[in-house]
Design a protein around this motif. Sequence first.
Motif, PDB file in Angstrom:
ATOM      1  N   TRP A   1       8.244   6.021   9.427  1.00  0.00           N
ATOM      2  CA  TRP A   1       9.504   6.659   9.812  1.00  0.00           C
ATOM      3  C   TRP A   1       9.493   8.153   9.548  1.00  0.00           C
ATOM      4  O   TRP A   1      10.432   8.854   9.878  1.00  0.00           O
TER       5      TRP A   1
ATOM      6  N   PRO B   1      14.353   3.404   3.857  1.00  0.00           N
ATOM      7  CA  PRO B   1      13.984   3.491   5.272  1.00  0.00           C
ATOM      8  C   PRO B   1      13.284   2.235   5.764  1.00  0.00           C
ATOM      9  O   PRO B   1      13.467   1.813   6.897  1.00  0.00           O
ATOM     10  N   SER B   2      12.472   1.644   4.889  1.00  0.00           N
ATOM     11  CA  SER B   2      11.743   0.452   5.294  1.00  0.00           C
ATOM     12  C   SER B   2      12.688  -0.729   5.491  1.00  0.00           C
ATOM     13  O   SER B   2      12.543  -1.506   6.430  1.00  0.00           O
TER      14      SER B   2
ATOM     15  N   ASP C   1       2.363   1.680  -3.451  1.00  0.00           N
ATOM     16  CA  ASP C   1       1.357   2.147  -4.416  1.00  0.00           C
ATOM     17  C   ASP C   1       1.028   3.614  -4.161  1.00  0.00           C
ATOM     18  O   ASP C   1       0.910   4.407  -5.096  1.00  0.00           O
ATOM     19  N   ASN C   2       0.882   3.945  -2.884  1.00  0.00           N
ATOM     20  CA  ASN C   2       0.524   5.311  -2.538  1.00  0.00           C
ATOM     21  C   ASN C   2       1.589   6.288  -3.021  1.00  0.00           C
ATOM     22  O   ASN C   2       1.283   7.321  -3.618  1.00  0.00           O
ATOM     23  N   ALA C   3       2.858   5.934  -2.776  1.00  0.00           N
ATOM     24  CA  ALA C   3       3.950   6.814  -3.206  1.00  0.00           C
ATOM     25  C   ALA C   3       3.950   6.938  -4.732  1.00  0.00           C
ATOM     26  O   ALA C   3       4.146   8.030  -5.269  1.00  0.00           O
ATOM     27  N   ARG C   4       3.699   5.835  -5.419  1.00  0.00           N
ATOM     28  CA  ARG C   4       3.692   5.896  -6.886  1.00  0.00           C
ATOM     29  C   ARG C   4       2.576   6.792  -7.386  1.00  0.00           C
ATOM     30  O   ARG C   4       2.761   7.598  -8.307  1.00  0.00           O
ATOM     31  N   VAL C   5       1.399   6.641  -6.785  1.00  0.00           N
ATOM     32  CA  VAL C   5       0.268   7.458  -7.231  1.00  0.00           C
ATOM     33  C   VAL C   5       0.521   8.934  -6.942  1.00  0.00           C
ATOM     34  O   VAL C   5       0.134   9.802  -7.715  1.00  0.00           O
ATOM     35  N   LEU C   6       1.208   9.213  -5.819  1.00  0.00           N
ATOM     36  CA  LEU C   6       1.524  10.610  -5.503  1.00  0.00           C
ATOM     37  C   LEU C   6       2.578  11.182  -6.449  1.00  0.00           C
ATOM     38  O   LEU C   6       2.916  12.353  -6.355  1.00  0.00           O
ATOM     39  N   GLY C   7       3.102  10.341  -7.342  1.00  0.00           N
ATOM     40  CA  GLY C   7       4.001  10.851  -8.376  1.00  0.00           C
ATOM     41  C   GLY C   7       5.466  10.667  -8.075  1.00  0.00           C
ATOM     42  O   GLY C   7       6.305  11.358  -8.655  1.00  0.00           O
ATOM     43  N   ALA C   8       5.824   9.770  -7.150  1.00  0.00           N
ATOM     44  CA  ALA C   8       7.233   9.571  -6.827  1.00  0.00           C
ATOM     45  C   ALA C   8       7.959   8.906  -7.988  1.00  0.00           C
ATOM     46  O   ALA C   8       7.441   7.981  -8.605  1.00  0.00           O
TER      47      ALA C   8
ATOM     48  N   HIS D   1      12.753   7.495  -0.239  1.00  0.00           N
ATOM     49  CA  HIS D   1      11.765   7.815   0.790  1.00  0.00           C
ATOM     50  C   HIS D   1      11.051   6.591   1.346  1.00  0.00           C
ATOM     51  O   HIS D   1      10.535   6.629   2.449  1.00  0.00           O
ATOM     52  N   VAL D   2      10.974   5.542   0.549  1.00  0.00           N
ATOM     53  CA  VAL D   2      10.168   4.393   0.978  1.00  0.00           C
ATOM     54  C   VAL D   2      11.013   3.140   1.191  1.00  0.00           C
ATOM     55  O   VAL D   2      11.044   2.588   2.287  1.00  0.00           O
TER      56      VAL D   2
ATOM     57  N   PHE E   1       7.292  14.969  -3.905  1.00  0.00           N
ATOM     58  CA  PHE E   1       7.414  14.074  -5.056  1.00  0.00           C
ATOM     59  C   PHE E   1       7.206  14.818  -6.366  1.00  0.00           C
ATOM     60  O   PHE E   1       7.653  14.391  -7.418  1.00  0.00           O
TER      61      PHE E   1
ATOM     62  N   ASN F   1       0.827  -1.203   0.000  1.00  0.00           N
ATOM     63  CA  ASN F   1       0.000   0.000   0.000  1.00  0.00           C
ATOM     64  C   ASN F   1       0.862   1.255   0.000  1.00  0.00           C
ATOM     65  O   ASN F   1       0.585   2.206  -0.721  1.00  0.00           O
ATOM     66  N   ILE F   2       1.898   1.227   0.838  1.00  0.00           N
ATOM     67  CA  ILE F   2       2.766   2.398   0.933  1.00  0.00           C
ATOM     68  C   ILE F   2       3.431   2.655  -0.406  1.00  0.00           C
ATOM     69  O   ILE F   2       3.514   3.784  -0.883  1.00  0.00           O
TER      70      ILE F   2
END
Lengths: 294, 286
Positions: free
Chosen positions: B110, A206-207, A187-194, A202-203, B123, A184-185
């Motif tokens: 985090w 750190p994970s 997908d969310n980052a991708r949809v936000l345009g990362a 960012h994802v 982003f 989910n995290i």
Amino acid sequence: MSSASTAAKVKAPPSDTAAAGAGVRAVRRRKLLVLTAQLGLAGFIIGGWQLVTTWGWLDPFFFGQPSGIAQRLVDFFSKGDQATEFGSFWLQIETTLREAVFGFAVGASAGVVLGVLLGQNRFLADVLGPFIKIVNAVPRIVLGSIFVVAFGIGETPKVLLAAVLVFFIVFFNAFQGVREVDRNILDNARVLGASPLQIVRHVVLPSALTWITASLHTAFGFAIVGALVGEVLGAQAGLGLVIKTAQNQFDPNGVFATMFVIAVIVLLAEWLITKLERRLLSWRPPSPSESAVI
Amino acid sequence: MAARNDVATSPAAGRTVRDDARIEISGVTKRFLTPSGAAFTATREVDFTVEPGQFCAVVGPTGCGKSTTLSLVSGLDRPSEGSVRVGGREVNGITDGISFMFQADALLPWKTVLGNVAMGPVFRGVGKAKANASARDWLRRVGLAGFEDHHPHQLSGGMRKRVAMAAALINEPSILLMDEPFGALDVQTKAIMQNELLGLWEQLRPSVIFITHDLEEAVALADRVVVMTSGPGSVKAVYDIDLPRPRGSVQDIRFQPRFLELHHQIWSSLREEVERAYARTTGEKS
Ligand SMILES: Nc1ncnc2c1ncn2[C@@H]1O[C@H](COP(=O)(O)OP(=O)(O)O)[C@@H](O)[C@H]1O
Ligand SMILES: [Mg+2]
């Protein structure tokens, strides 16, 4: 409903503080008990060793003797340049530490980079997977011999051996860490345009950091092992060489004394890595049970 | 693309309904390859349209392909057949101007609350200072001023939802996709969040696809309710909800006669599908 919960809250404090005070005392008592037991056990082992070798049940010539080991430690640190045949004892520590730290840095960085790369890229992971498994199955200490043959008895083969040992531990953990990133995290980052790079920064990193830092604890121990084995195989300085020389001179006290110093070094490194981990992962909740509540 | 950016950066975009926000799903079939290599049909010939600025709820039994449909609209996945169009253009890659909200937290544990909300602008290449200022503003709008430096695990479930909402809306998306966003909340918190969502939606007016298993929630919030059949899912019926807007409190609207009438009508359609899906799962197990 709400009145019931406030009533419960009002009642709580006095009994709470009393219970907390008793709890603190109980915890302190227990800590003291454990510490006493630990000191007792250490005394029993060392004292027993000393007695058994004094009484002649075991030959101190083969098994060493605590008093002899202590004497050797004093010698190591008080004799300056005469402490070993290859210079001061501090120089030996410095040499081994330098090799281990370099090897650790190289192996850990390579492990993180490759772990993240393969964790992100299914195709690459599928292609390289079997090769990595094969190399991993090779008893890696043996690589030390090859490195010594190829690079001589300088510090390079030790650094390489330490790096190889560290690499695999860190690599597998980084790889697994990347695989465990929450979908989910992501997908969310991708949809936000990362961008892919932003996702890594960012994802993914750190994970995976939880996994990576966990592996660093064991990895540093292996870096020391790599450096020592490399030194035993052939070197001009270092703690491994000190051990090898002591062994050749039938001096178990020298071996044990050096082992003791190495243990102290590894424990210190462990302590440093724990501090680093705390800092990097300061975002983590104190207890897992708390975060599960919605 | 250029038009999208103009809209996103204009300060008072609220209430203007954007042309590029029409979602057309036509004849969409989605098959997955199972690990054994067989094809599994998740949705079959799904057809529905969401008008720009419309709030569309989708209900249907578990496993009928609701989440799958959302991933097709967002561009995270592609249809096997049929077409998904957003603003008249075929979806190809991540759709521009979209935000997602999931049932599970998609917050980064985090990052601080502020860092999480600022992610959207960061982003998109907005400077850190500007992104943070905008995130602060949005945290104020969802009532979380003062929590900027907290980490998600230090917040309650409802507060984390507010953070997720701020994070989803900060880019002023023209389309908001929500996959059972309030499914894990307790009843009171859920009602509060629904009201806040409606308030924010009325200010920004993105097109919304809102998946839920709670029919009351669907009717209370939406302009249009799509009922899907049990898997492989297709559209069984579409209901337009003619309750007046602004709806006011979702707790109160549930007692209006028109609400009850619509609810009853849709439930009789949905019920069959839920029962069929349930019978299938129990049938497979025995
Ligand atoms: N990536 C995938 N691979 C294989 N099957 C999938 C995948 N994603 C979803 N499915 C299947 O498709 C069906 C629909 O899933 P989903 O869209 O999540 O349903 P819903 O959200 O309506 O509960 C389910 O049976 C699910 O197992
Ligand atoms: Mg779903």
